[in-house]
Design an enzyme around this catalytic site. Structure first.
Site, PDB file in Angstrom:
ATOM      1  N   LYS A  45     -34.186  13.373  21.619  1.00  0.00           N
ATOM      2  CA  LYS A  45     -35.174  13.820  20.671  1.00  0.00           C
ATOM      3  C   LYS A  45     -34.657  13.742  19.242  1.00  0.00           C
ATOM      4  O   LYS A  45     -35.425  13.817  18.287  1.00  0.00           O
ATOM      5  CB  LYS A  45     -35.529  15.292  20.949  1.00  0.00           C
ATOM      6  N   GLU A 100     -30.822   6.245  16.173  1.00  0.00           N
ATOM      7  CA  GLU A 100     -30.202   7.476  16.682  1.00  0.00           C
ATOM      8  C   GLU A 100     -29.922   8.436  15.544  1.00  0.00           C
ATOM      9  O   GLU A 100     -29.738   8.004  14.404  1.00  0.00           O
ATOM     10  CB  GLU A 100     -28.853   7.116  17.332  1.00  0.00           C
ATOM     11  N   ASP A 101     -29.834   9.708  15.861  1.00  0.00           N
ATOM     12  CA  ASP A 101     -29.516  10.683  14.820  1.00  0.00           C
ATOM     13  C   ASP A 101     -28.052  10.581  14.376  1.00  0.00           C
ATOM     14  O   ASP A 101     -27.753  10.589  13.200  1.00  0.00           O
ATOM     15  CB  ASP A 101     -29.847  12.114  15.285  1.00  0.00           C
ATOM     16  N   ASP A 104     -21.401   9.706  17.422  1.00  0.00           N
ATOM     17  CA  ASP A 104     -20.288  10.651  17.518  1.00  0.00           C
ATOM     18  C   ASP A 104     -19.188  10.007  18.368  1.00  0.00           C
ATOM     19  O   ASP A 104     -18.457   9.164  17.879  1.00  0.00           O
ATOM     20  CB  ASP A 104     -20.844  11.950  18.118  1.00  0.00           C
ATOM     21  N   LYS A 132     -19.869   9.780  12.639  1.00  0.00           N
ATOM     22  CA  LYS A 132     -18.640  10.595  12.640  1.00  0.00           C
ATOM     23  C   LYS A 132     -17.517   9.739  13.208  1.00  0.00           C
ATOM     24  O   LYS A 132     -17.158   9.872  14.370  1.00  0.00           O
ATOM     25  CB  LYS A 132     -18.825  11.780  13.601  1.00  0.00           C
ATOM     26  N   PHE A 153     -19.648  20.239  13.652  1.00  0.00           N
ATOM     27  CA  PHE A 153     -20.929  20.150  14.349  1.00  0.00           C
ATOM     28  C   PHE A 153     -22.059  20.451  13.370  1.00  0.00           C
ATOM     29  O   PHE A 153     -22.102  21.512  12.763  1.00  0.00           O
ATOM     30  CB  PHE A 153     -20.970  21.102  15.545  1.00  0.00           C
TER      31      PHE A 153
END
Ligand code: IMP
Ligand code: MG
Length: 180
Positions: A45, A100-101, A104, A132, A153
């Site tokens: 999401k 994508e957000d 990572d 990141k 985070f």
């Protein structure tokens, strides 16, 4: 009254900073994909806010699809990626742009890229709001990203902690007590 902001230690990226950068990246993608009719595939999401803003800056013919995957619980990856919603249409010969957000560990996007490659698209590229690099475990990079962020985070602008904070209109770092 409780507000989402109460749990934020500090702002990492303001809404204005995000807005400007997303426009810049959207225009670059529009240039690069002129006449290619790309398919933007948002990874739910986390992508929803970024995708909505990005796509409005891509002024070329294109299509939009979504996939849903899960790999996370709390603040650390479980390492196992599960496809919860797959693409319905045929992507053979199409130019795919995964949205994508955040990139990572890279496990999710590496898995997705390999998963879609089998269907023989003309190309697959990756656009992420955040990157990141310090956390990377899988051999994957973003072709377009808006911001590099430190190893903390982050939440907001679509990104969650246990499904909350997605509605924050900027990117922030949670107060440590929220985790405990
Ligand atoms: P990766 O597989 O480790 O690259 O992680 C990808 C997914 O983990 C992202 O799509 C996010 O949903 C989630 N994620 C990773 N880091 C963060 C973070 O700092 N905040 C919120 N979600 C994160
Ligand atoms: Mg998430």
């Amino acid at each position: 009254m409780r507000r989402v902001e109460d749990d934020i230690a500090y702002t990492l990226l303001t809404h204005d900073e995000i807005y400007d950068k997303v426009h810049e990246v959207g225009r670059k993608i529009a240039e690069d994909y002129r006449d290619k009719n790309p398919v933007f595939v948002g990874v739910l999401k986390g992508c929803f806010m970024f995708m909505a803003d990005l796509i409005r800056c891509v002024d070329i013919p294109c299509e939009i699809e979504f996939m849903a995957v899960s790999s996370y619980s709390g603040t650390s990856s479980t390492g196992a990626v599960r496809i919860q919603k797959d693409l319905k249409g045929d992507i053979n010969g199409r130019h795919i742009i995964l949205v994508e957000d955040i990139l990572d560990s890279g496990i999710t996007l590496n898995y997705l890229k390999n998963y879609l490659k089998v269907r023989e698209p003309a190309s697959i590229s990756i656009v992420t709001l955040l990157d990141k690099p310090a956390r990377r475990q899988a051999p994957v990079y973003s072709d377009y990203h808006c911001f590099e962020v430190p190893d903390a985070f982050v939440v907001g602008y679509g990104l969650d902690y246990n499904e909350r904070y997605r509605n924050l209109p900027y990117i922030g770092v949670l107060k440590p007590e929220v985790y405990s």
